[in-house]
Design a protein around this motif. Structure first.
Motif, PDB file in Angstrom:
ATOM      1  N   ALA A 543       0.841  -1.199   0.000  1.00 22.56           N
ATOM      2  CA  ALA A 543       0.000   0.000   0.000  1.00 22.56           C
ATOM      3  C   ALA A 543       0.876   1.250   0.000  1.00 22.56           C
ATOM      4  O   ALA A 543       2.002   1.246   0.487  1.00 22.56           O
ATOM      5  CB  ALA A 543      -0.920   0.008   1.208  1.00 22.56           C
ATOM      6  N   ARG A 544       0.338   2.340  -0.531  1.00 21.68           N
ATOM      7  CA  ARG A 544       1.045   3.611  -0.573  1.00 21.68           C
ATOM      8  C   ARG A 544       0.495   4.502   0.540  1.00 21.68           C
ATOM      9  O   ARG A 544      -0.676   4.894   0.520  1.00 21.68           O
ATOM     10  CB  ARG A 544       0.878   4.286  -1.935  1.00 21.68           C
ATOM     11  CG  ARG A 544       1.470   3.473  -3.091  1.00 21.68           C
ATOM     12  CD  ARG A 544       1.406   4.244  -4.416  1.00 21.68           C
ATOM     13  NE  ARG A 544       2.229   5.449  -4.361  1.00 21.68           N
ATOM     14  CZ  ARG A 544       1.747   6.698  -4.403  1.00 21.68           C
ATOM     15  NH1 ARG A 544       0.443   6.901  -4.494  1.00 21.68           N
ATOM     16  NH2 ARG A 544       2.564   7.738  -4.356  1.00 21.68           N
ATOM     17  N   LEU A 545       1.400   4.813   1.524  1.00 26.09           N
ATOM     18  CA  LEU A 545       0.991   5.605   2.675  1.00 26.09           C
ATOM     19  C   LEU A 545       1.915   6.804   2.929  1.00 26.09           C
ATOM     20  O   LEU A 545       2.084   7.208   4.083  1.00 26.09           O
ATOM     21  CB  LEU A 545       0.959   4.724   3.928  1.00 26.09           C
ATOM     22  CG  LEU A 545      -0.141   3.666   3.987  1.00 26.09           C
ATOM     23  CD1 LEU A 545       0.349   2.422   4.685  1.00 26.09           C
ATOM     24  CD2 LEU A 545      -1.365   4.222   4.686  1.00 26.09           C
ATOM     25  N   PRO A 546       2.529   7.376   1.910  1.00 23.98           N
ATOM     26  CA  PRO A 546       3.423   8.513   2.177  1.00 23.98           C
ATOM     27  C   PRO A 546       2.650   9.702   2.738  1.00 23.98           C
ATOM     28  O   PRO A 546       1.612  10.091   2.205  1.00 23.98           O
ATOM     29  CB  PRO A 546       4.016   8.835   0.796  1.00 23.98           C
ATOM     30  CG  PRO A 546       3.054   8.271  -0.184  1.00 23.98           C
ATOM     31  CD  PRO A 546       2.457   7.065   0.463  1.00 23.98           C
ATOM     32  N   GLY A 547       3.154  10.246   3.853  1.00 23.59           N
ATOM     33  CA  GLY A 547       2.508  11.397   4.471  1.00 23.59           C
ATOM     34  C   GLY A 547       1.220  11.087   5.192  1.00 23.59           C
ATOM     35  O   GLY A 547       0.544  12.005   5.670  1.00 23.59           O
ATOM     36  N   ALA A 548       0.855   9.816   5.320  1.00 22.23           N
ATOM     37  CA  ALA A 548      -0.399   9.458   5.999  1.00 22.23           C
ATOM     38  C   ALA A 548      -0.274   9.687   7.507  1.00 22.23           C
ATOM     39  O   ALA A 548       0.808   9.585   8.085  1.00 22.23           O
ATOM     40  CB  ALA A 548      -0.766   8.007   5.712  1.00 22.23           C
ATOM     41  N   ASP A 567       7.647   9.475   5.320  1.00 18.67           N
ATOM     42  CA  ASP A 567       7.134  10.675   6.009  1.00 18.67           C
ATOM     43  C   ASP A 567       5.788  10.450   6.689  1.00 18.67           C
ATOM     44  O   ASP A 567       5.087  11.419   7.032  1.00 18.67           O
ATOM     45  CB  ASP A 567       7.012  11.851   5.032  1.00 18.67           C
ATOM     46  CG  ASP A 567       8.363  12.278   4.474  1.00 18.67           C
ATOM     47  OD1 ASP A 567       9.323  12.373   5.259  1.00 18.67           O
ATOM     48  OD2 ASP A 567       8.459  12.482   3.249  1.00 18.67           O
ATOM     49  N   ALA A 568       5.397   9.206   6.894  1.00 22.09           N
ATOM     50  CA  ALA A 568       4.133   8.927   7.598  1.00 22.09           C
ATOM     51  C   ALA A 568       4.299   9.184   9.092  1.00 22.09           C
ATOM     52  O   ALA A 568       5.386   9.058   9.647  1.00 22.09           O
ATOM     53  CB  ALA A 568       3.692   7.493   7.351  1.00 22.09           C
ATOM     54  N   LYS A 569       3.201   9.530   9.749  1.00 18.78           N
ATOM     55  CA  LYS A 569       3.211   9.789  11.189  1.00 18.78           C
ATOM     56  C   LYS A 569       2.572   8.593  11.889  1.00 18.78           C
ATOM     57  O   LYS A 569       1.382   8.340  11.725  1.00 18.78           O
ATOM     58  CB  LYS A 569       2.439  11.068  11.506  1.00 18.78           C
ATOM     59  CG  LYS A 569       2.957  12.313  10.813  1.00 18.78           C
ATOM     60  CD  LYS A 569       2.091  13.515  11.173  1.00 18.78           C
ATOM     61  CE  LYS A 569       2.493  14.756  10.401  1.00 18.78           C
ATOM     62  NZ  LYS A 569       2.152  14.643   8.957  1.00 18.78           N
ATOM     63  N   LEU A 570       3.390   7.876  12.678  1.00 11.45           N
ATOM     64  CA  LEU A 570       2.891   6.729  13.436  1.00 11.45           C
ATOM     65  C   LEU A 570       3.217   6.887  14.914  1.00 11.45           C
ATOM     66  O   LEU A 570       3.446   5.911  15.625  1.00 11.45           O
ATOM     67  CB  LEU A 570       3.474   5.425  12.890  1.00 11.45           C
ATOM     68  CG  LEU A 570       2.939   5.018  11.510  1.00 11.45           C
ATOM     69  CD1 LEU A 570       4.012   5.195  10.452  1.00 11.45           C
ATOM     70  CD2 LEU A 570       2.441   3.583  11.497  1.00 11.45           C
ATOM     71  N   ASN A 571       3.207   8.112  15.415  1.00 11.09           N
ATOM     72  CA  ASN A 571       3.469   8.363  16.827  1.00 11.09           C
ATOM     73  C   ASN A 571       2.436   7.640  17.687  1.00 11.09           C
ATOM     74  O   ASN A 571       1.239   7.683  17.411  1.00 11.09           O
ATOM     75  CB  ASN A 571       3.399   9.866  17.136  1.00 11.09           C
ATOM     76  CG  ASN A 571       4.112  10.714  16.109  1.00 11.09           C
ATOM     77  OD1 ASN A 571       3.812  10.631  14.921  1.00 11.09           O
ATOM     78  ND2 ASN A 571       5.042  11.521  16.551  1.00 11.09           N
ATOM     79  N   VAL A 583       9.571  -2.567   3.834  1.00 12.69           N
ATOM     80  CA  VAL A 583       8.865  -1.291   3.757  1.00 12.69           C
ATOM     81  C   VAL A 583       9.854  -0.161   3.498  1.00 12.69           C
ATOM     82  O   VAL A 583      11.046  -0.253   3.819  1.00 12.69           O
ATOM     83  CB  VAL A 583       8.073  -0.986   5.050  1.00 12.69           C
ATOM     84  CG1 VAL A 583       7.027  -2.036   5.331  1.00 12.69           C
ATOM     85  CG2 VAL A 583       8.994  -0.795   6.219  1.00 12.69           C
ATOM     86  N   ILE A 584       9.350   0.905   2.925  1.00 12.56           N
ATOM     87  CA  ILE A 584      10.135   2.127   2.749  1.00 12.56           C
ATOM     88  C   ILE A 584       9.539   3.153   3.706  1.00 12.56           C
ATOM     89  O   ILE A 584       8.424   3.647   3.491  1.00 12.56           O
ATOM     90  CB  ILE A 584      10.074   2.621   1.293  1.00 12.56           C
ATOM     91  CG1 ILE A 584      10.623   1.561   0.344  1.00 12.56           C
ATOM     92  CG2 ILE A 584      10.843   3.928   1.139  1.00 12.56           C
ATOM     93  CD1 ILE A 584      10.417   1.901  -1.120  1.00 12.56           C
ATOM     94  N   ALA A 585      10.272   3.435   4.779  1.00 13.72           N
ATOM     95  CA  ALA A 585       9.763   4.339   5.815  1.00 13.72           C
ATOM     96  C   ALA A 585      10.720   5.504   6.024  1.00 13.72           C
ATOM     97  O   ALA A 585      10.937   5.959   7.145  1.00 13.72           O
ATOM     98  CB  ALA A 585       9.542   3.575   7.117  1.00 13.72           C
ATOM     99  N   THR A 586      11.293   5.995   4.959  1.00 15.57           N
ATOM    100  CA  THR A 586      12.236   7.107   5.047  1.00 15.57           C
ATOM    101  C   THR A 586      11.546   8.343   5.612  1.00 15.57           C
ATOM    102  O   THR A 586      10.528   8.796   5.077  1.00 15.57           O
ATOM    103  CB  THR A 586      12.812   7.439   3.659  1.00 15.57           C
ATOM    104  OG1 THR A 586      13.361   6.258   3.082  1.00 15.57           O
ATOM    105  CG2 THR A 586      13.885   8.501   3.756  1.00 15.57           C
ATOM    106  N   GLY A 587      12.085   8.857   6.711  1.00 10.39           N
ATOM    107  CA  GLY A 587      11.535  10.062   7.316  1.00 10.39           C
ATOM    108  C   GLY A 587      10.263   9.848   8.111  1.00 10.39           C
ATOM    109  O   GLY A 587       9.660  10.822   8.571  1.00 10.39           O
ATOM    110  N   ALA A 588       9.844   8.610   8.295  1.00  6.67           N
ATOM    111  CA  ALA A 588       8.622   8.343   9.067  1.00  6.67           C
ATOM    112  C   ALA A 588       8.881   8.570  10.557  1.00  6.67           C
ATOM    113  O   ALA A 588      10.021   8.558  11.023  1.00  6.67           O
ATOM    114  CB  ALA A 588       8.136   6.926   8.821  1.00  6.67           C
TER     115      ALA A 588
END
Length: 720
Positions: A543-548, A567-571, A583-588
């Protein structure tokens, strides 16, 4: 005889010392301190097990169990009046957490019950005994259970809290909990102080209601002169004189009250007249209401008869054997949509399958669109029937015009048009197990659900097929009946176990939406708001979740293999045992997230923020963590084999039991030497390990790793 006398003197002296030490404070102050201690004991009895349970839930790597139904019910019942947003999904927690959270509900009730029992039987709770405060009735006796119930439950809590709640609930500041807390505090303090504007303000309102008095346990009881520290001896003498004078004044004997039954017997004529009047009024009221009901039923039957006759006429016009023109048939179909009759709606839905003329089919869809959400249940039943027929293979040998695939396409279009026109009025619509996905690859059977920028809150899409649907910018959570966001009655859609493969949900509002076990593989969720959404065991592979926005989302046992989380926010998200391989989680941002037992093998986690996260027992083998922030992270028993940790900040991390075999902590030379004495290359691309304790890592560190750790301020027994 001297010995007993000496003992009594000693007891009196110790009692006097205790009384003097407590008597330093006025009675009002001691009452307040006792009340504060009572509240503190009750609150702490619940907070301690709740806090420990929360800690265990974030740190435990054990398998989860469903939340105790008692806790779930309590959470909902508390959230409803306070308008707190509580997810309706099932929460899975650690076994120890389940027990402790249940205890956090029971313990305050037990402690409160015990304190009330002591107050009823002895006149003092444990804190009141500490501060020499006692509650008595007017005769000086202990209050008993009835008086304690009225005093504590009704007077002290129910009345002030109810008044504060009504003021808060009907104010413009609802649902601000801070304002409600202030109002409750003011009402409770005002009630306890007796309210300044009352004459007997020295006595609390709950004592007045229950007929009790709060006294100093070491002084004699004098009703009416309590809690007034300013009362002087002269005032006492004056009141005693007034009482003595009143006692000798001859007062007339009060008149005896005459009962209603006696009055009725003394005036039989008046009684008979009243009984007759009441009886006649009751009979007339019954007759009028009966006539109104009969007339309403007659009107309803007449309306149904008119509708039935009109329906028969319109059916006759739509009969294939009739000679009516195409225009007349069109008018008949539109007339059916304006009848507002369930039988007419059902007939139109059936006609959607039977009709072959494109112009008439379009008119049928327009009529169903005019009927609106009332047509959805009939369309849903037809949709399921057609899907079942297609799955059984009965429609494969039919001609193209009679194929269930074409009928399903028309049915899907009708539902699509109703949802598009009536967006924002969808709360409560049931579309579970509906098929609104693509039903085929041929030109005649192709269907793509398009509901972009629509308000689709409150729809039940459970088990629905919505593959390749387009929901760009749509909203699946509404403000509820109170028209306020983030409250208990928010309208929330349910996508649990639905199929949304390749669906476009970019920039959609899916906050707090239920998506447990939903198939979102290869879906586009770029920029979507999934905060606090429930995605337990959901499939988000590729799935595509950039910036989600996935802050506080629950993704336990979810699959995100190959997903794009850039760049996703998973705080504060809960990803317990989630699969995140490649996964690609660069900057997440995964700060303070629960990542226990997660699998990240081969993932790209460059510049990812894991500060304060729990990565215990996580598989981070062969991951790229260059520039990642791992400060204060729990990496107990984590697998970091062959991971690239260049420029990683590990300060404050717990690496006990972690496996660093083959992990890269700094840039490698072209011709590396295995000499331990040789100082490794360091610089801005090297991991920051100052103060990190590597003494309990799994397997032995290589000589070069150990040399680097020792020279960079890391801790290890073999460091010189």
């Amino acid at each position: 005889m001297a010995t007993p006398a000496t003992r009594r003197t000693g007891n009196r002296s110790s009692h006097r010392i205790e009384q003097n030490s407590i008597g330093i404070f006025p009675l009002k102050t001691r009452r307040f301190l006792a009340w504060t201690a009572e509240i503190t004991i009750v609150v702490v009895s619940g907070l301690i097990p709740f806090g420990i349970g929360t800690y265990i839930n974030t740190k435990s790597d054990m398998n989860r169990v469903p939340l105790n139904p008692l806790v779930t019910i309590a959470r909902r019942e508390v959230a409803r009046p306070l308008a707190l947003p509580v997810s309706l999904g099932v929460t899975n927690v650690a076994w120890g957490t389940n027990v402790l959270w249940t205890l956090s509900l029971i313990a305050p009730l037990v402690v409160s019950g015990w304190q009330l029992y002591l107050l009823a039987k002895t006149g003092s709770t444990t804190p009141k005994r500490w501060f020499a405060v006692k509650v008595v009735k007017q005769d000086g006796d202990i209050p008993g259970f009835q008086a304690v119930f009225v005093r504590e439950c009704i007077g002290k809590w129910c009345l002030p809290v109810s008044v504060a709640y009504l003021l808060w609930r009907n104010s413009l500041l609802f649902p601000n909990l801070g304002v409600f807390t202030i109002l409750v505090s003011v009402m409770i303090l005002g009630e306890s102080s007796g309210f300044p504007w009352r004459k007997q303000r020295q006595r609390a309102l709950h004592d007045n209601i229950a007929g009790t008095y709060t006294i100093d346990a070491h002084q004699s009881f004098t009703p009416g002169l309590l809690d007034d520290d300013t009362t002087t001896k002269s005032q006492l003498l004056e009141e005693d004189e007034e009482a003595a004078i009143e006692s000798i004044v001859i007062t007339p004997e009060p008149r005896k009250k005459i009962s209603l039954w006696r009055r009725m017997r003394q005036n039989p004529s008046l009684t008979l007249f009243l009984v007759s009047l009441i009886s006649i009024s009751a009979v007339l009221t019954t007759l009028i209401l009966t006539q109104v009901y009969i007339q309403a039923q007659k009107n309803r039957r007449a309306h149904l008869n008119v509708n039935a006759r009109q329906l028969d006429i319109l059916r006759e016009k739509l009969n294939p054997e009739s000679n009516t023109s195409l225009r007349e048939r069109q008018q008949a179909i539109l007339a059916l949509g304006s009848l507002n009759d369930e039988q007419a709606t059902k007939y139109l839905v059936n006609l959607l399958v039977e009709e072959n003329e494109p112009i008439l089919l379009n008119n049928i869809k327009r009529s169903l669109e005019l009927i609106g959400p009332k047509a959805i249940p009939h369309l849903l039943r037809q949709n399921r029937s057609l899907v079942k027929e297609l799955d059984s293979g009965n429609g494969n040998n039919l001609s193209n015009q009679e194929s269930p695939k074409v009928s399903l396409h028309d049915n899907q279009q009708a539902i699509n048009r109703i949802l598009a026109v009536y967006n924002g009025q969808t709360n409560g619509i049931d579309l579970n197990r509906v098929n609104l996905g693509q039903s085929g690859s041929g030109q005649t059977s192709f269907f793509n659900l398009v509901l972009d920028r629509a308000d689709l809150w409150g729809i039940n899409f459970k088990y629905a097929n919505l593959s390749q649907a387009s929901f760009r910018g749509s909203r699946f959570r509404g403000p509820g009946e109170d028209r306020r966001w983030n409250t208990f009655d928010d309208w929330i859609a349910n996508f649990s176990e639905a199929e949304l493969t390749k669906a476009d949900l970019s920039n959609a509002n899916l906050s707090r939406v239920l998506m447990n076990r939903t198939d979102l593989s290869r879906a586009n969720l770029q920029g979507a708001n999934l905060s606090s959404a429930r995605l337990v065991e959901a499939n988000l592979s590729s799935a595509r979740l950039p910036g989600a926005d996935l802050r506080r989302a629950v993704l336990e046992n979810a699959s995100l293999t190959g997903a794009d989380l850039g760049d996703a926010k998973l705080n504060d998200a809960d990803l317990f045992s989630a699969r995140l391989g490649r996964v690609i989680a660069t900057g997440a941002n995964f700060s303070f997230a629960n990542l226990t037992k997660t699998d990240w093998q081969g993932a790209d986690l460059s510049s990812t923020d894991f500060q304060g996260a729990n990565l215990s027992n996580a598989n981070l083998s062969a991951t790229r963590l260059t520039g990642a922030r791992l400060r204060n992270v729990n990496l107990q028993n984590a697998n970091l084999r062959n991971a690239n940790l260049q420029n990683v900040d590990l300060r404050g991390a717990n690496v006990a039991g972690a496996d660093f075999q083959g992990a890269i902590l700094y840039p490698q030379r072209q011709n590396p030497s295995d000499d331990f004495v040789q100082t490794p290359v360091t610089g801005s691309e090297s991991a920051v390990v100052k103060g990190v304790d590597f003494s309990q890592v799994k397997n032995s560190l290589s000589s070069r790793q150990l040399a680097y750790i020792c020279t960079q301020g890391g801790l290890h027994p073999r460091c010189p």
